[in-house]
Design an enzyme around this catalytic site. Structure first.
Site, mmCIF file in Angstrom:
data_model
loop_
_atom_site.group_PDB
_atom_site.id
_atom_site.type_symbol
_atom_site.label_atom_id
_atom_site.label_comp_id
_atom_site.label_asym_id
_atom_site.label_seq_id
_atom_site.Cartn_x
_atom_site.Cartn_y
_atom_site.Cartn_z
ATOM 1 N N ASP A 196 35.053 46.161 41.013
ATOM 2 C CA ASP A 196 35.571 45.612 41.992
ATOM 3 C C ASP A 196 35.147 46.062 43.285
ATOM 4 O O ASP A 196 35.496 47.123 43.613
ATOM 5 C CB ASP A 196 37.029 45.809 41.962
ATOM 6 N N HIS A 197 34.505 45.352 44.025
ATOM 7 C CA HIS A 197 33.610 46.036 45.091
ATOM 8 C C HIS A 197 34.649 46.270 46.462
ATOM 9 O O HIS A 197 34.161 47.216 46.980
ATOM 10 C CB HIS A 197 32.695 44.939 45.701
ATOM 11 N N HIS A 259 41.091 42.114 43.781
ATOM 12 C CA HIS A 259 40.736 43.156 45.070
ATOM 13 C C HIS A 259 42.347 43.556 45.739
ATOM 14 O O HIS A 259 42.597 44.812 45.972
ATOM 15 C CB HIS A 259 40.286 42.178 46.273
HETATM 16 C C1 BG6 Z 1 34.655 38.012 46.332
HETATM 17 C C2 BG6 Z 1 35.227 36.721 46.140
HETATM 18 O O1 BG6 Z 1 35.085 38.917 45.404
HETATM 19 O O2 BG6 Z 1 35.136 38.798 47.477
HETATM 20 C C3 BG6 Z 1 34.904 35.977 47.480
HETATM 21 O O3 BG6 Z 1 34.772 35.925 45.101
HETATM 22 C C4 BG6 Z 1 35.344 36.469 48.712
HETATM 23 O O4 BG6 Z 1 35.318 34.666 47.329
HETATM 24 C C5 BG6 Z 1 34.612 37.901 48.696
HETATM 25 O O5 BG6 Z 1 34.932 36.025 49.634
HETATM 26 C C6 BG6 Z 1 35.377 38.553 49.790
HETATM 27 O O6 BG6 Z 1 34.917 39.846 50.096
HETATM 28 P P1 BG6 Z 1 34.756 40.675 51.417
HETATM 29 O O7 BG6 Z 1 34.022 41.853 51.074
HETATM 30 O O8 BG6 Z 1 33.934 39.901 52.331
HETATM 31 O O9 BG6 Z 1 36.249 40.919 51.937
#
Ligand code: BG6
Length: 503
Positions: A196-197, A259
């Site tokens: 989960d980045h 997230h």
């Molecule tokens: C991803 C989603 O996990 O997270 C995307 O699939 C989203 O739809 C993205 O745009 C948002 O990531 P960040 O790091 O730009 O907030």
């Protein structure tokens, strides 16, 4: 002011020992590999953070020679790296890159990957750790894991085998359970890294530091002092070329299930006994178990219509390329949840996320209760507000605390002011990309910032009933013009006197 070199806080990633590794990316030419993984690997190389022996295999269906794949990787790194690549570092990295052609369910692919990896083992004179990164459509996850098992590539004497699994981890609780079962038929949980980045973002990790390394906040962190919490992940972008994925997913599955619930658990968890993978994840899972799925009336879903974002006209969701004209997929979701435990009972926690909103901002705002008696009111005070602690994940990463202060002058007039900490100015360094940190952790075998099997299922257990209720027509789909703060219906989630923060 200290220069960059003099400032002891400007160091980038620390040089944690990382074992020699051969990494394989399934989906080596895909969007994720090009935009995130290859640039992250480059930046780790640039900082000297990769292990001394590091090799990379990219697997794709493309008919590419090793050199053609290296060229593709070079272009991707040039386009998406957070720093312009240094020629010598890039050449040295690419010299250790190879391409394997084929589809993920073809056993011959695994043979070719094994041949590359064994050759590198031989060259090194020792078995290198293996990291398999599944940057592919989720429907392939079970087949890839099963084939790794069938070919005996899931274990190695004298070295570790680890598998990183990208999101989405299933599209429902039932699917997540099946996937966990299939994965555990081959791998031990300690070998599995569900990514989960958001957990790799510095500011998200700082939440734990803020809460548990400061004596000042923790005494306030409960139902006695906190009025409510708002967690927002607003995006100004649309769905780009991802209609195929997004239309089947929607905002709840795409961002809330993972997230936003991750942010919630870090905000609400009890202090872990130690900062180890399982101690932390045990506490996070307890928070998830304390959340009842929200009832109809406590959820909002909406879809964007045409509008203006950042001064530019943009189409509505139904006009986006690849979206069926009668799609009912939500591009915005808002929920009112409660964590029903001793610390949080009765504190509403509002979550919202959406595409094509007015701007990109991810933040957690903790609103404290008002002071019990406002003696200043009789003096003609203006605008006293309860204190608010806002943790901004992105952009302008930092923490701000609103305080009431006296406006200079003879009268006792009060207005809110902010006490702010900004990452950019306090540390004078650019935060690494989330994927840099997570790749290193996966190579080191540290699963603290990854989702455990039971955690993924607990997240689905909260979202599944909402999806089911929506499928049956509860809380009907609303609409909002692109470039706004979302649908008016979201205001109705809050009691009179409480409002969403501006986007
Ligand atoms: C991803 C989603 O996990 O997270 C995307 O699939 C989203 O739809 C993205 O745009 C948002 O990531 P960040 O790091 O730009 O907030």
């Amino acid at each position: 002011m200290a220069t960059l070199e003099e400032n002891p806080l400007t160091e980038g990633l620390e040089r944690l020992p990382v074992p020699p590794t051969t990494m394989t990316i399934f989906g080596g030419t895909g969007d994720l590999a090009r935009r995130k993984l290859l640039p992250a690997i480059y930046n780790l190389a640039h900082e000297g953070a990769l292990p001394e022996q590091f090799n990379l295999v990219g697997i794709s269906r493309g008919d590419l020679s090793d050199d053609a794949y290296r060229e593709l990787a070079r272009e991707a790194i040039r386009a998406f790296s957070r720093r312009p690549p240094d020629g010598a570092v890039l050449d040295a990295l690419l010299a250790r890159v190879r391409h394997v052609r084929g589809s993920f369910d073809d056993p011959a692919v695994y043979e070719r990957v094994e041949a590359c990896a064994s050759a590198w083992d031989e060259e090194a004179g020792m078995p290198l750790d293996r990291l398999y990164y599944l940057a592919i459509a989720p429907s392939f996850f079970p087949a890839v894991v099963a084939l790794l098992g069938e070919r005996g590539m899931h274990r190695r004497p004298g070295a570790e085998v680890r598998v990183v699994i990208e999101k989405p981890f299933g599209t429902s609780l039932a699917e997540a359970r099946t996937l966990n079962r299939r994965v555990h038929e081959v791998l031990e949980e300690r070998q599995v890294f569900r990514i989960d980045h958001y957990l790799g973002k510095e500011t998200v990790q700082n939440l734990l530091a803020l809460r548990f390394a400061n004596g000042m906040l923790e005494p306030l962190w409960n139902r006695n002092y906190i009025d409510h919490v708002q967690i927002t992940a607003a995006e100004d972008i649309g769905i780009g070329s991802r209609a195929g994925y997004y239309d089947r997913s929607g905002a709840l599955r795409d961002l809330v299930q993972n997230h936003l619930l991750q942010l919630l658990t870090l905000l609400c968890m009890e202090p872990p006994i130690a900062f180890t993978a399982d101690e932390i994840r045990d506490e996070k899972v307890k928070v998830l178990h304390a959340i009842e799925p929200p009832q109809p009336g406590h959820t909002v879903r909406a879809q964007y219509t045409a509008g203006v974002v950042g001064g530019e006209r943009v189409p509505g969701y139904l006009e986006e390329e690849g979206v069926p004209p009668d799609s009912r997929t939500e591009t915005y979701a808002a929920l009112r949840l409660e964590v029903e435990n001793w610390r949080w009972a009765g504190v509403p926690i509002y979550l919202r996320t959406g595409k094509r909103l007015a701007r990109k901002v991810t933040e957690i705002a903790v609103r404290l209760k008002p002071v019990p008696h406002m003696g200043f009111l009789s003096e003609g005070a203006v605008g006293p507000q309860p204190n608010e602690i806002v943790m901004t994940i992105q952009p302008n990463e930092g923490v701000s605390i609103s305080l009431a202060a006296k406006i200079p002058g003879t009268r006792m007039r009060i207005r809110p002011v902010k006490m702010e900490f900004l990452y950019g100015t306090a540390f004078m360094s650019q935060s690494p990309e989330a994927y840099e940190r997570l790749l290193l952790d996966a190579m080191r075998g540290d699963a603290t910032l990854f989702t455990r099997a039971d955690e993924a299922e607990a997240q689905w257990a909260i979202c599944d009933p909402v999806l089911q209720a929506w499928a049956e027509g509860a809380d009907p789909l609303a609409h909002y013009p692109a470039g706004t703060a979302g649908p008016a219906a979201a205001d109705a989630l809050m009691p009179p006197g409480t409002r969403w923060r501006a986007i």
